[in-house]
Design a protein around this motif. Sequence first.
Motif, mmCIF file in Angstrom:
data_model
loop_
_atom_site.group_PDB
_atom_site.id
_atom_site.type_symbol
_atom_site.label_atom_id
_atom_site.label_comp_id
_atom_site.label_asym_id
_atom_site.label_seq_id
_atom_site.Cartn_x
_atom_site.Cartn_y
_atom_site.Cartn_z
ATOM 1 N N GLN A 127 -10.162 -7.281 0.808
ATOM 2 C CA GLN A 127 -9.350 -6.954 -0.363
ATOM 3 C C GLN A 127 -10.134 -6.162 -1.414
ATOM 4 O O GLN A 127 -9.712 -6.063 -2.569
ATOM 5 C CB GLN A 127 -8.801 -8.234 -0.991
ATOM 6 N N ALA B 39 -10.536 -3.045 -2.022
ATOM 7 C CA ALA B 39 -9.876 -1.900 -2.660
ATOM 8 C C ALA B 39 -9.080 -2.335 -3.882
ATOM 9 O O ALA B 39 -9.118 -1.684 -4.935
ATOM 10 C CB ALA B 39 -8.969 -1.189 -1.655
ATOM 11 N N ILE B 40 -8.370 -3.449 -3.764
ATOM 12 C CA ILE B 40 -7.565 -3.916 -4.887
ATOM 13 C C ILE B 40 -8.458 -4.495 -5.983
ATOM 14 O O ILE B 40 -8.173 -4.363 -7.176
ATOM 15 C CB ILE B 40 -6.511 -4.940 -4.412
ATOM 16 N N ASP C 78 -9.843 -1.622 -7.899
ATOM 17 C CA ASP C 78 -8.780 -1.036 -8.715
ATOM 18 C C ASP C 78 -8.624 -1.817 -10.023
ATOM 19 O O ASP C 78 -8.508 -1.224 -11.099
ATOM 20 C CB ASP C 78 -7.484 -1.051 -7.916
ATOM 21 N N TYR D 218 -2.206 -7.189 1.915
ATOM 22 C CA TYR D 218 -2.074 -5.964 2.707
ATOM 23 C C TYR D 218 -3.017 -5.919 3.900
ATOM 24 O O TYR D 218 -2.709 -5.309 4.920
ATOM 25 C CB TYR D 218 -2.288 -4.734 1.818
ATOM 26 N N SER D 219 -4.172 -6.575 3.775
ATOM 27 C CA SER D 219 -5.158 -6.533 4.857
ATOM 28 C C SER D 219 -4.655 -7.223 6.119
ATOM 29 O O SER D 219 -5.120 -6.913 7.225
ATOM 30 C CB SER D 219 -6.480 -7.160 4.392
ATOM 31 N N ASN E 56 0.837 -1.451 -1.877
ATOM 32 C CA ASN E 56 -0.088 -0.409 -2.326
ATOM 33 C C ASN E 56 -0.391 0.538 -1.174
ATOM 34 O O ASN E 56 -0.037 0.273 -0.019
ATOM 35 C CB ASN E 56 -1.370 -1.027 -2.902
ATOM 36 N N GLU F 213 -3.064 1.158 0.329
ATOM 37 C CA GLU F 213 -3.979 0.668 1.357
ATOM 38 C C GLU F 213 -3.225 0.194 2.591
ATOM 39 O O GLU F 213 -3.721 0.313 3.710
ATOM 40 C CB GLU F 213 -4.836 -0.471 0.799
ATOM 41 N N LYS G 228 -2.644 3.229 4.639
ATOM 42 C CA LYS G 228 -3.902 3.723 5.200
ATOM 43 C C LYS G 228 -4.312 2.909 6.413
ATOM 44 O O LYS G 228 -4.805 3.442 7.409
ATOM 45 C CB LYS G 228 -5.000 3.662 4.143
ATOM 46 N N LEU G 229 -4.100 1.595 6.352
ATOM 47 C CA LEU G 229 -4.538 0.707 7.431
ATOM 48 C C LEU G 229 -3.561 0.696 8.610
ATOM 49 O O LEU G 229 -3.982 0.529 9.757
ATOM 50 C CB LEU G 229 -4.714 -0.718 6.908
ATOM 51 N N THR H 101 -9.745 8.736 -7.236
ATOM 52 C CA THR H 101 -8.784 8.097 -6.349
ATOM 53 C C THR H 101 -7.562 7.741 -7.165
ATOM 54 O O THR H 101 -7.621 7.706 -8.408
ATOM 55 C CB THR H 101 -9.376 6.828 -5.694
ATOM 56 N N LEU I 112 -4.023 1.812 -7.751
ATOM 57 C CA LEU I 112 -3.252 0.974 -6.833
ATOM 58 C C LEU I 112 -2.285 0.097 -7.635
ATOM 59 O O LEU I 112 -1.544 0.595 -8.460
ATOM 60 C CB LEU I 112 -4.198 0.159 -5.950
#
Length: 381
Positions: free
Chosen positions: A43, A45-46, A49, A233-234, A260, A262, A265-266, A303, A306
């Motif tokens: 997590q 990335a979040i 952010d 999200y992961s 978000n 991500e 992206k994943l 970037t 998010l």
Amino acid sequence: MIRLRAGACVLAVGVLSLAPLLATAGEEQVVKIGLTGPLTGAQAAIGKDDENGVRMAIERLNAQGLTIGGKKTRFELVSQDDAADPRTGMTVAQSLVDDNVKVIFGPFNSGVAIPISNLVNGAGIVMATVASNPSITQRGYPFIFRISASDTQLGSRMGAFAAKQLKVTRMAVIDDRTAYGQGVADEFVKAARAEGIEIVDREYTTDKATNFDSILTRIKGTKAEGIFYGGYYSQAAPLRKQMKRLAMNGYLLGGDAVCNLELAKLAGDAVDGRVYCPQGGPVLDQTPAGRQFKTDYKKRFNTDPLTYSASLYDGMNIVASAMQKANSIEPAQYRAALAGADMQGVAGHYQFDGNRDLSDSPITIYTYRNGQLTPLSAAQR
């Protein structure tokens, strides 16, 4: 800037301008601002952010030369990684308390926020969190504030959306057994059942899982029209990819923690127009302040923002305003001013109810188109 009007003030993206701004004499005081969140791991990335939102607000406030309590004031960010883990979170929270921070922003995860809220409140330090489990603000802790929507708001909105807009009648539910995932899933179930949706299966996983084949195989047999996932999200990304592989083309719904870029992206093209999720606050692109925030954020951090960076940016500005109003950096002195806030920020309107939840937290529902998070029109919501 902040513009005063009768009974309220408006918080813009730019300069904070409550008088007095410039110190005339005396030493500079350094005010430590704590932040706890998942800065490493799945997590991260979040977590970054959230950190970026606070950092951007601090940089702007410091450039203005604020005066609080007759002293020129400079804010200093003390950011620590709680790894989305309750035990680590307690260690981090104690470290921030020992470091004499004057506010703690975060955590992102409800499973961290619930245990540390007792510690932070007992230390008399304001905590401004985006964690959404309703219980965080229901225990009567006067120093604990939520600056985003709660699970009650998010989950119930998605339950009504599933029934009224998607017209589904059979849904399965999976949650990751975290305080956040279970909380938002429970609220979805309550709202969905109230709208006449049958919950045909309730499954459980963890916030570390990557293989959902056995769970999905069971759900496929129920002929559910979609799945609500209570988690992050992961995990939602591999879940959606595996749904596609098993030719499960129904809807995937979730809470704000899947909402978000991500996720796209994943999960790549597995994330499509049949994935829906909510975020608290208005669409940034639809307001001048929001568009400016996005532009400035991207310029500063290279970037896009998010989920909650704008809320954390607002939170830092609102705390600074409360300190100025109370003429003190001490939480015991400025807490009442914060509780009485009536301010418009980038991510919404900040006014707190008796539990220190937002009185009015607008919720926007999003889907994904061409890998981009896309808000639905008001008619679709």
